[in-house]
Design a protein around this motif. Structure first.
Motif, PDB file in Angstrom:
ATOM      1  N   ARG A 195      29.030  53.157  16.763  1.00  0.00           N
ATOM      2  CA  ARG A 195      28.853  53.946  17.977  1.00  0.00           C
ATOM      3  C   ARG A 195      27.664  54.891  17.810  1.00  0.00           C
ATOM      4  O   ARG A 195      27.314  55.278  16.708  1.00  0.00           O
ATOM      5  CB  ARG A 195      30.093  54.792  18.258  1.00  0.00           C
ATOM      6  CG  ARG A 195      31.378  54.008  18.368  1.00  0.00           C
ATOM      7  CD  ARG A 195      32.512  54.933  18.685  1.00  0.00           C
ATOM      8  NE  ARG A 195      33.783  54.213  18.736  1.00  0.00           N
ATOM      9  CZ  ARG A 195      34.862  54.689  19.290  1.00  0.00           C
ATOM     10  NH1 ARG A 195      34.862  55.875  19.839  1.00  0.00           N
ATOM     11  NH2 ARG A 195      35.975  53.991  19.298  1.00  0.00           N
ATOM     12  N   ASN A 196      27.080  55.291  18.929  1.00  0.00           N
ATOM     13  CA  ASN A 196      26.076  56.338  18.883  1.00  0.00           C
ATOM     14  C   ASN A 196      26.766  57.669  18.648  1.00  0.00           C
ATOM     15  O   ASN A 196      27.822  57.941  19.215  1.00  0.00           O
ATOM     16  CB  ASN A 196      25.285  56.388  20.191  1.00  0.00           C
ATOM     17  CG  ASN A 196      24.416  55.162  20.377  1.00  0.00           C
ATOM     18  OD1 ASN A 196      23.887  54.630  19.406  1.00  0.00           O
ATOM     19  ND2 ASN A 196      24.275  54.712  21.606  1.00  0.00           N
ATOM     20  N   LEU A 197      26.174  58.485  17.822  1.00  0.00           N
ATOM     21  CA  LEU A 197      26.758  59.776  17.494  1.00  0.00           C
ATOM     22  C   LEU A 197      26.038  60.859  18.291  1.00  0.00           C
ATOM     23  O   LEU A 197      24.851  61.084  18.109  1.00  0.00           O
ATOM     24  CB  LEU A 197      26.624  60.034  15.993  1.00  0.00           C
ATOM     25  CG  LEU A 197      27.306  61.277  15.444  1.00  0.00           C
ATOM     26  CD1 LEU A 197      28.814  61.170  15.623  1.00  0.00           C
ATOM     27  CD2 LEU A 197      26.967  61.453  13.968  1.00  0.00           C
ATOM     28  N   HIS A 198      26.767  61.521  19.194  1.00  0.00           N
ATOM     29  CA  HIS A 198      26.169  62.580  19.999  1.00  0.00           C
ATOM     30  C   HIS A 198      26.910  63.894  19.729  1.00  0.00           C
ATOM     31  O   HIS A 198      26.471  64.713  18.944  1.00  0.00           O
ATOM     32  CB  HIS A 198      26.201  62.215  21.476  1.00  0.00           C
ATOM     33  CG  HIS A 198      25.376  61.004  21.802  1.00  0.00           C
ATOM     34  ND1 HIS A 198      24.020  60.966  21.615  1.00  0.00           N
ATOM     35  CD2 HIS A 198      25.725  59.786  22.287  1.00  0.00           C
ATOM     36  CE1 HIS A 198      23.547  59.773  21.980  1.00  0.00           C
ATOM     37  NE2 HIS A 198      24.570  59.049  22.398  1.00  0.00           N
ATOM     38  N   TYR A 199      28.052  64.081  20.360  1.00  0.00           N
ATOM     39  CA  TYR A 199      28.878  65.253  20.086  1.00  0.00           C
ATOM     40  C   TYR A 199      29.891  64.883  19.014  1.00  0.00           C
ATOM     41  O   TYR A 199      30.441  63.789  19.006  1.00  0.00           O
ATOM     42  CB  TYR A 199      29.610  65.702  21.348  1.00  0.00           C
ATOM     43  CG  TYR A 199      28.691  66.191  22.441  1.00  0.00           C
ATOM     44  CD1 TYR A 199      28.142  67.464  22.393  1.00  0.00           C
ATOM     45  CD2 TYR A 199      28.380  65.372  23.520  1.00  0.00           C
ATOM     46  CE1 TYR A 199      27.297  67.919  23.400  1.00  0.00           C
ATOM     47  CE2 TYR A 199      27.533  65.814  24.531  1.00  0.00           C
ATOM     48  CZ  TYR A 199      26.997  67.084  24.461  1.00  0.00           C
ATOM     49  OH  TYR A 199      26.162  67.529  25.449  1.00  0.00           O
ATOM     50  N   TYR A 200      30.149  65.822  18.095  1.00  0.00           N
ATOM     51  CA  TYR A 200      31.041  65.480  16.991  1.00  0.00           C
ATOM     52  C   TYR A 200      31.648  66.740  16.373  1.00  0.00           C
ATOM     53  O   TYR A 200      31.135  67.851  16.543  1.00  0.00           O
ATOM     54  CB  TYR A 200      30.284  64.702  15.910  1.00  0.00           C
ATOM     55  CG  TYR A 200      29.195  65.515  15.226  1.00  0.00           C
ATOM     56  CD1 TYR A 200      29.464  66.274  14.096  1.00  0.00           C
ATOM     57  CD2 TYR A 200      27.907  65.535  15.730  1.00  0.00           C
ATOM     58  CE1 TYR A 200      28.480  67.029  13.483  1.00  0.00           C
ATOM     59  CE2 TYR A 200      26.916  66.286  15.135  1.00  0.00           C
ATOM     60  CZ  TYR A 200      27.205  67.035  14.008  1.00  0.00           C
ATOM     61  OH  TYR A 200      26.229  67.795  13.421  1.00  0.00           O
ATOM     62  N   LYS A 201      32.756  66.532  15.669  1.00  0.00           N
ATOM     63  CA  LYS A 201      33.307  67.535  14.754  1.00  0.00           C
ATOM     64  C   LYS A 201      33.368  66.880  13.384  1.00  0.00           C
ATOM     65  O   LYS A 201      33.877  65.765  13.243  1.00  0.00           O
ATOM     66  CB  LYS A 201      34.700  67.990  15.188  1.00  0.00           C
ATOM     67  CG  LYS A 201      34.701  68.900  16.396  1.00  0.00           C
ATOM     68  CD  LYS A 201      36.080  69.493  16.667  1.00  0.00           C
ATOM     69  CE  LYS A 201      36.035  70.450  17.848  1.00  0.00           C
ATOM     70  NZ  LYS A 201      37.345  71.086  18.104  1.00  0.00           N
ATOM     71  N   MET A 202      32.862  67.566  12.379  1.00  0.00           N
ATOM     72  CA  MET A 202      32.786  67.002  11.044  1.00  0.00           C
ATOM     73  C   MET A 202      33.766  67.710  10.107  1.00  0.00           C
ATOM     74  O   MET A 202      33.917  68.935  10.149  1.00  0.00           O
ATOM     75  CB  MET A 202      31.362  67.136  10.481  1.00  0.00           C
ATOM     76  CG  MET A 202      31.193  66.541   9.076  1.00  0.00           C
ATOM     77  SD  MET A 202      29.553  66.826   8.379  1.00  0.00           S
ATOM     78  CE  MET A 202      28.580  65.755   9.420  1.00  0.00           C
TER      79      MET A 202
END
Length: 459
Positions: free
Chosen positions: A299-306
């Motif tokens: 998937r394309n990574l745009h908004y995230y929590k790591m």
């Protein structure tokens, strides 16, 4: 281009050019919300409230954006990007090429701390109108990010709010403006989280509950008598939502974890502990022990929590550690690198209790888990486990193992069976889920399952 001619090309790129001294104000041209819009500047005699452009080759967000929001009485810029309308604005009044943001105190420092071209940029290469989406409110001094004293940007100033003119509908609007679900869980009327240091907004706020910002509600023209530091309002919001995106429709309790905040989806990436996995599963409504795997869903990574971390008591992922981030804020090339390096979190919200074991007429070893029969993956299946499985099934002799590739109509493969040496019952065996050691992708699912020939039935 008339502005460049007016001030001269030499002046156009000089820090503190004389036009900067003529800037009389900045404003956000509303884009539907008072806290969301295009930054405009007023330079009398040159342009009256014209757009600001910003050369931003890789970084769409920087400390200048926070200063802009604070200037207009809001908190900081939101990680959520505003809806872009590039190309629909007139020529820029001012173009910012770079800023020494570490030395800036307010946006009034722009003429002295930034390199500016007055008028349109000489090149349209990779530059943007300065569109800003500010965080309109904050909750302070609560035990979790979901609760606290309400401080909201109201008509140019960040203020605490008097509880005497604030009800549950206004609280719902506040929660929605922060990206949470509507449906406040609690409202405190008596400065439960302290009065704070901000001025107290003393007008009555009347909301329908559907507004996207407190500024869009109706506000009385006069102050409410009795508003003081003893009755500052505090609220608790419902957290943002999470769900599982399963690879298999037959397993709603496992899948790639997705979060939803402010009407957009974000990914959960990195590593999570067993405690965190179990807590997240409980949030999803699954009362089983949870464990996490690492997925590569392309998937394309745009908004995230790591690297989300939960202690075990949280009711929302927003109460766990781990901030929402916007990937492009860390440069586009880095965003692409992160998409390749970091894997999305997959949750398996089942205890996978082994409830039964049998051989079908074709010799396929089947295990009953979650009241369903599954084939056993050949991975990690050993001769020892084959011996113990046959013994548990009341067979004797030395079993032979063969494997077959599952077809479209075969029993679904769940994972591997592992039994202790000299096992006497199912209690001595456990299931090793296939995606605890395989990337969580359809093309990586286990296809080869076990057949046993146990030779002799025990009499």
């Amino acid at each position: 281009m008339h502005l460049l001619l007016r001030f001269g090309l030499a002046c156009a790129i000089i820090v503190g050019c004389s036009a900067g001294a003529n800037i009389t104000g900045y404003r956000l041209a509303p884009n539907g919300l008072p806290c969301d819009g295009l930054l405009e500047v007023n330079i009398p005699g040159s342009c009256d409230w014209g757009p600001v452009r910003y050369i931003s080759r890789y970084n769409w967000r920087d400390p200048l954006d926070d200063l802009i929001c604070q200037h207009f009485g809001y908190v900081n810029e939101s990680v959520v990007q505003p809806a872009a309308k590039q190309g629909s604005y007139p020529d820029a009044c001012m173009t910012i090429t770079r800023c020494s943001t570490d030395a800036m105190k307010t946006i009034h420092d722009i003429p002295d701390k930034c390199d500016i071209q007055y008028g349109p940029p000489r090149s349209d290469y990779d530059n943007l109108y300065k569109e800003i989406k500010c965080i309109p409110a904050q909750l302070l001094d609560g035990a979790t990010p979901l609760q606290g004293r309400v401080e909201a940007g109201l008509f140019g100033q960040l203020q605490s709010i008097c509880s005497l003119g604030f009800d549950a509908r206004a609280a719902n609007v506040t929660c929605a403006s922060l990206g949470y679900r509507r449906g406040v869980t609690q409202v405190w009327q008596n400065s439960h989280f302290g009065a704070g240091l901000k001025p107290i907004y003393k007008r009555n706020i009347t909301c329908s509950g559907d507004e996207l910002s407190l500024e869009l509600c109706n506000h009385s023209n006069t102050d409410i008598p009795g508003c003081d530091g003893s009755n500052v309002v505090g609220i608790e919001c419902k957290g943002d939502m999470i769900k599982l995106d399963p690879l298999f429709g037959s397993r709603p309790y496992e899948g790639i974890l997705e979060g939803f905040h402010d009407d957009f989806r974000y990914d959960v990436i990195g590593s999570v502990s067993n405690t965190t996995a179990k807590t997240l599963c409980a949030m999803l409504g699954h009362g089983f022990v949870g464990f996490a795997g690492l997925a590569i869903p392309s998937r394309n990574l745009h908004y995230y929590k790591m690297d989300v971390s939960c202690s075990g008591t949280e009711k929302s992922i927003n109460e766990c550690k781990g901030d929402l981030e916007y990937c492009v804020a860390q440069r586009y090339w880095h965003c692409m690198t992160m998409s390749n390096m970091h894997r999305h979190v997959a949750l398996f919200c089942s205890d996978y209790e082994l409830q039964g074991l049998r051989l079908n007429p074709d010799g396929v070893l089947l295990m009953t888990v979650n009241s369903k029969q599954w084939a056993v993956c050949e991975d990690h299946f050993t001769q020892q486990t084959a011996n113990e499985a046959c013994r548990i099934l009341d067979y004797t002799g030395h079993p032979s193992i063969t494997t077959h590739t599952a077809g479209a109509n075969d029993t679904e493969v769940l994972g591997s069976l592992i039994c202790q040496e000299n096992a006497t019952s199912l209690a001595d065996c456990h299931v090793k889920h296939q995606f605890s050691y395989r990337p969580y992708r359809v093309d990586n699912a286990c296809r080869n399952y076990v057949k046993l020939n146990c030779t002799h039935l025990f009499n």
